[in-house]
Design a protein around this motif. Structure first.
Motif, PDB file in Angstrom:
ATOM      1  N   GLY A  14       0.780  -1.232   0.000  1.00 32.18           N
ATOM      2  CA  GLY A  14       0.000   0.000   0.000  1.00 32.18           C
ATOM      3  C   GLY A  14       0.807   1.275   0.000  1.00 32.18           C
ATOM      4  N   THR A  15       2.088   1.194  -0.367  1.00 35.97           N
ATOM      5  CA  THR A  15       2.930   2.392  -0.305  1.00 35.97           C
ATOM      6  C   THR A  15       3.237   2.994  -1.673  1.00 35.97           C
ATOM      7  OG1 THR A  15       4.989   1.087  -0.353  1.00 35.97           O
ATOM      8  CG2 THR A  15       4.011   1.535   1.809  1.00 35.97           C
ATOM      9  N   SER A  16       2.726   2.388  -2.743  1.00 35.92           N
ATOM     10  CA  SER A  16       2.949   2.948  -4.079  1.00 35.92           C
ATOM     11  C   SER A  16       1.867   2.435  -5.021  1.00 35.92           C
ATOM     12  CB  SER A  16       4.338   2.569  -4.618  1.00 35.92           C
ATOM     13  OG  SER A  16       4.426   1.159  -4.818  1.00 35.92           O
ATOM     14  N   GLY A  17       1.763   3.054  -6.180  1.00 38.27           N
ATOM     15  CA  GLY A  17       0.902   2.573  -7.236  1.00 38.27           C
ATOM     16  C   GLY A  17      -0.557   2.408  -6.847  1.00 38.27           C
ATOM     17  N   ILE A  18      -1.140   1.288  -7.255  1.00 37.80           N
ATOM     18  CA  ILE A  18      -2.550   1.011  -6.999  1.00 37.80           C
ATOM     19  C   ILE A  18      -2.831   0.957  -5.505  1.00 37.80           C
ATOM     20  CG2 ILE A  18      -4.356  -0.745  -7.223  1.00 37.80           C
ATOM     21  CD1 ILE A  18      -3.080  -1.479  -9.956  1.00 37.80           C
ATOM     22  N   GLY A  19      -1.922   0.357  -4.733  1.00 42.85           N
ATOM     23  CA  GLY A  19      -2.140   0.247  -3.294  1.00 42.85           C
ATOM     24  C   GLY A  19      -2.212   1.586  -2.598  1.00 42.85           C
ATOM     25  N   LEU A  20      -1.305   2.483  -2.955  1.00 38.57           N
ATOM     26  CA  LEU A  20      -1.290   3.808  -2.331  1.00 38.57           C
ATOM     27  C   LEU A  20      -2.533   4.599  -2.720  1.00 38.57           C
ATOM     28  CD1 LEU A  20       0.176   5.962  -0.649  1.00 38.57           C
ATOM     29  CD2 LEU A  20       1.396   6.636  -2.739  1.00 38.57           C
ATOM     30  N   PRO A 180      -6.700  -5.879 -13.319  1.00 40.41           N
ATOM     31  CA  PRO A 180      -6.297  -4.757 -14.166  1.00 40.41           C
ATOM     32  C   PRO A 180      -5.590  -5.219 -15.427  1.00 40.41           C
ATOM     33  CG  PRO A 180      -5.538  -4.501 -11.883  1.00 40.41           C
ATOM     34  CD  PRO A 180      -5.957  -5.919 -12.056  1.00 40.41           C
ATOM     35  N   GLY A 181      -5.708  -4.397 -16.439  1.00 37.70           N
ATOM     36  CA  GLY A 181      -4.811  -4.479 -17.577  1.00 37.70           C
ATOM     37  C   GLY A 181      -3.574  -3.649 -17.255  1.00 37.70           C
ATOM     38  N   PRO A 182      -2.848  -3.194 -18.267  1.00 38.64           N
ATOM     39  CA  PRO A 182      -1.674  -2.371 -18.013  1.00 38.64           C
ATOM     40  C   PRO A 182      -2.055  -1.066 -17.309  1.00 38.64           C
ATOM     41  CG  PRO A 182      -1.713  -3.139 -20.281  1.00 38.64           C
ATOM     42  CD  PRO A 182      -3.050  -3.456 -19.704  1.00 38.64           C
ATOM     43  N   VAL A 183      -1.398  -0.783 -16.194  1.00 44.05           N
ATOM     44  CA  VAL A 183      -1.678   0.410 -15.402  1.00 44.05           C
ATOM     45  C   VAL A 183      -0.374   1.172 -15.213  1.00 44.05           C
ATOM     46  CG1 VAL A 183      -2.512   1.287 -13.182  1.00 44.05           C
ATOM     47  CG2 VAL A 183      -3.604  -0.705 -14.225  1.00 44.05           C
ATOM     48  N   ALA A 184      -0.435   2.472 -15.292  1.00 46.09           N
ATOM     49  CA  ALA A 184       0.758   3.314 -15.143  1.00 46.09           C
ATOM     50  C   ALA A 184       1.153   3.378 -13.679  1.00 46.09           C
ATOM     51  CB  ALA A 184       0.480   4.719 -15.683  1.00 46.09           C
ATOM     52  N   THR A 185       1.999   2.439 -13.254  1.00 47.11           N
ATOM     53  CA  THR A 185       2.485   2.384 -11.877  1.00 47.11           C
ATOM     54  C   THR A 185       3.976   2.086 -11.903  1.00 47.11           C
ATOM     55  OG1 THR A 185       2.313  -0.005 -11.488  1.00 47.11           O
ATOM     56  CG2 THR A 185       0.280   1.293 -11.268  1.00 47.11           C
ATOM     57  N   PRO A 186       4.672   2.207 -10.745  1.00 43.21           N
ATOM     58  CA  PRO A 186       6.098   1.876 -10.691  1.00 43.21           C
ATOM     59  C   PRO A 186       6.414   0.417 -10.986  1.00 43.21           C
ATOM     60  CG  PRO A 186       5.480   3.235  -8.802  1.00 43.21           C
ATOM     61  CD  PRO A 186       4.200   2.822  -9.494  1.00 43.21           C
ATOM     62  N   LEU A 187       5.389  -0.461 -11.042  1.00 42.86           N
ATOM     63  CA  LEU A 187       5.625  -1.879 -11.274  1.00 42.86           C
ATOM     64  C   LEU A 187       6.439  -2.117 -12.532  1.00 42.86           C
ATOM     65  CD1 LEU A 187       4.938  -4.868 -10.478  1.00 42.86           C
ATOM     66  CD2 LEU A 187       2.970  -4.659 -11.989  1.00 42.86           C
ATOM     67  N   TYR A 188       6.134  -1.379 -13.608  1.00 50.14           N
ATOM     68  CA  TYR A 188       6.818  -1.619 -14.872  1.00 50.14           C
ATOM     69  C   TYR A 188       8.289  -1.217 -14.807  1.00 50.14           C
ATOM     70  CZ  TYR A 188       2.481  -2.932 -17.055  1.00 50.14           C
ATOM     71  OH  TYR A 188       1.325  -3.602 -17.368  1.00 50.14           O
ATOM     72  N   PRO A 217      -4.131   4.327 -11.740  1.00 55.92           N
ATOM     73  CA  PRO A 217      -4.365   3.672 -10.455  1.00 55.92           C
ATOM     74  C   PRO A 217      -5.728   4.001  -9.858  1.00 55.92           C
ATOM     75  CG  PRO A 217      -2.116   4.475 -10.543  1.00 55.92           C
ATOM     76  CD  PRO A 217      -2.808   4.999 -11.779  1.00 55.92           C
ATOM     77  N   SER A 218      -6.195   5.224 -10.059  1.00 52.26           N
ATOM     78  CA  SER A 218      -7.486   5.618  -9.489  1.00 52.26           C
ATOM     79  C   SER A 218      -8.640   4.812 -10.086  1.00 52.26           C
ATOM     80  CB  SER A 218      -7.738   7.112  -9.716  1.00 52.26           C
ATOM     81  OG  SER A 218      -7.775   7.414 -11.097  1.00 52.26           O
ATOM     82  N   GLU A 219      -8.491   4.385 -11.350  1.00 55.64           N
ATOM     83  CA  GLU A 219      -9.553   3.614 -11.988  1.00 55.64           C
ATOM     84  C   GLU A 219      -9.672   2.216 -11.371  1.00 55.64           C
ATOM     85  OE1 GLU A 219      -9.750   5.444 -16.463  1.00 55.64           O
ATOM     86  OE2 GLU A 219      -7.928   4.343 -15.929  1.00 55.64           O
ATOM     87  N   ILE A 220      -8.563   1.683 -10.891  1.00 56.86           N
ATOM     88  CA  ILE A 220      -8.593   0.394 -10.197  1.00 56.86           C
ATOM     89  C   ILE A 220      -9.100   0.589  -8.768  1.00 56.86           C
ATOM     90  CG2 ILE A 220      -7.302  -1.682  -9.649  1.00 56.86           C
ATOM     91  CD1 ILE A 220      -7.324  -0.802 -12.663  1.00 56.86           C
ATOM     92  N   LYS A 222     -11.106   2.738  -7.504  1.00 59.23           N
ATOM     93  CA  LYS A 222     -12.557   2.968  -7.398  1.00 59.23           C
ATOM     94  C   LYS A 222     -13.324   1.646  -7.373  1.00 59.23           C
ATOM     95  CE  LYS A 222     -12.371   7.469  -9.732  1.00 59.23           C
ATOM     96  NZ  LYS A 222     -12.575   8.275  -8.520  1.00 59.23           N
ATOM     97  N   ALA A 223     -12.857   0.678  -8.178  1.00 57.96           N
ATOM     98  CA  ALA A 223     -13.518  -0.630  -8.182  1.00 57.96           C
ATOM     99  C   ALA A 223     -13.279  -1.362  -6.866  1.00 57.96           C
ATOM    100  CB  ALA A 223     -13.004  -1.464  -9.353  1.00 57.96           C
ATOM    101  N   VAL A 224     -12.094  -1.201  -6.296  1.00 59.80           N
ATOM    102  CA  VAL A 224     -11.806  -1.837  -5.009  1.00 59.80           C
ATOM    103  C   VAL A 224     -12.708  -1.258  -3.924  1.00 59.80           C
ATOM    104  CG1 VAL A 224     -10.041  -2.328  -3.275  1.00 59.80           C
ATOM    105  CG2 VAL A 224      -9.415  -2.300  -5.696  1.00 59.80           C
ATOM    106  N   VAL A 225     -12.893   0.053  -3.940  1.00 60.40           N
ATOM    107  CA  VAL A 225     -13.799   0.686  -2.966  1.00 60.40           C
ATOM    108  C   VAL A 225     -15.188   0.077  -3.066  1.00 60.40           C
ATOM    109  CG1 VAL A 225     -14.987   2.822  -2.355  1.00 60.40           C
ATOM    110  CG2 VAL A 225     -12.529   2.866  -2.802  1.00 60.40           C
ATOM    111  N   PHE A 226     -15.691  -0.084  -4.283  1.00 61.05           N
ATOM    112  CA  PHE A 226     -17.019  -0.683  -4.455  1.00 61.05           C
ATOM    113  C   PHE A 226     -17.077  -2.085  -3.855  1.00 61.05           C
ATOM    114  CE2 PHE A 226     -19.392  -3.747  -7.107  1.00 61.05           C
ATOM    115  CZ  PHE A 226     -20.680  -3.389  -6.716  1.00 61.05           C
ATOM    116  N   LEU A 227     -16.094  -2.938  -4.196  1.00 59.69           N
ATOM    117  CA  LEU A 227     -16.107  -4.317  -3.706  1.00 59.69           C
ATOM    118  C   LEU A 227     -15.940  -4.387  -2.192  1.00 59.69           C
ATOM    119  CD1 LEU A 227     -13.992  -6.069  -6.484  1.00 59.69           C
ATOM    120  CD2 LEU A 227     -16.462  -6.257  -6.123  1.00 59.69           C
ATOM    121  N   ALA A 228     -15.233  -3.417  -1.629  1.00 57.43           N
ATOM    122  CA  ALA A 228     -15.028  -3.394  -0.180  1.00 57.43           C
ATOM    123  C   ALA A 228     -16.241  -2.896   0.578  1.00 57.43           C
ATOM    124  CB  ALA A 228     -13.821  -2.511   0.152  1.00 57.43           C
TER     125      ALA A 228
END
Length: 249
Positions: A14-20, A180-188, A217-220, A222-228
């Motif tokens: 939770g310190t970067s990318g989608i998690g953060l 997710p498909g390709p997401v602009a995060t530090p993972l790549y 990352p925000s697009e992913i 938002k879906a996590v918020v819904f499922l949670a």
């Protein structure tokens, strides 16, 4: 909004990318949040950005024994847990002839084995109801070259959302996934490519996305918020594809 008001949440990685970004959105929805990570720099950056009320836990997602320590830290901080977002993961892309046992085990330890035993360790403190969201990947559905081991690890998580849903729904625990498909995060940036090669790889991947771009990352999140949230109380064992159409090809 207050869709998660009063809920206690754990986000791994939770310190970067989608998690953060998910941590930001959980906080804005009223949740109490704990995040895990391994990099001291990103842990400290997350602490400064997310604020003093967020619980920061240094933990290696691949360390099976360490998952009990994470559960104990959550128990001490929150007393229990309503939401788990299993987000920490590693992506290594190699042709089949380039893999060795060490690399294979590392991917499965981080992406599958560690998360499985984290969920086991958290079971005693999960509330009824509780929501678990797994971060999987479109790669488990498509035949992308060089992704065999990574895709297999994510397919294992997609299996968990069904088998563990069947096992845990009786105690009020829902499991679902975002893929997710390709997401602009530090993972790549962690794939080991030179900057020139990384740009070429990114362009090649983007060319496979009908939407013509990487996700945000925000697009992913938002879906996590819904499922949670309680809005998804009737959503069990499901997978939300957020891939710009990549999985339809």
């Amino acid at each position: 909004m207050d869709r998660l008001k009063g809920k206690r949440a754990l986000i791994t990685g939770g310190t970067s990318g989608i998690g953060l970004e998910t941590a930001r959105q959980f906080l804005s929805e009223g949740a109490r949040v704990a995040v895990t990570g391994t990099n001291p720099e990103t842990l400290e950056a997350a602490r400064k950005e997310l604020g003093p009320d967020v619980v920061i836990i240094k933990a290696d997602a691949a360390d099976v024994a360490g998952q009990k320590a994470v559960a104990e830290a959550i128990k001490q901080a929150f007393g229990g847990l309503d939401i788990v977002f299993v987000n920490a993961g590693v992506a290594l892309l190699k042709p089949v002839e380039a893999w060795d046992e060490v690399g294979f085990d590392r991917v499965f330890d981080v992406n599958v084995k560690g998360p499985y035993f984290l969920l086991q360790a958290l079971l005693p403190i999960l509330s009824n109801p509780a929501s678990i969201v797994l971060n999987t990947s479109v790669n488990a559905h498509i035949g992308m070259p060089n992704s065999s081991v990574y895709a297999a690890s994510k397919a294992a998580l997609q299996s968990f959302i069904r088998t563990l849903s069947g096992e845990l729904i009786g105690r009020g625990v829902r499991l679902n996934a975002v893929s997710p498909g390709p997401v602009a995060t530090p993972l790549y940036g962690k794939l080991g490519f030179t900057e020139t090669d990384l740009k070429a790889v990114a362009e090649s991947i983007k060319g496979q996305v009908p939407a013509g771009r990487f996700g945000k990352p925000s697009e992913i999140a938002k879906a996590v918020v819904f499922l949670a949230s309680d809005e998804a109380a009737y959503t069990v064992g499901s997978e939300i594809m957020i891939d710009g159409g990549m999985g339809t090809l």
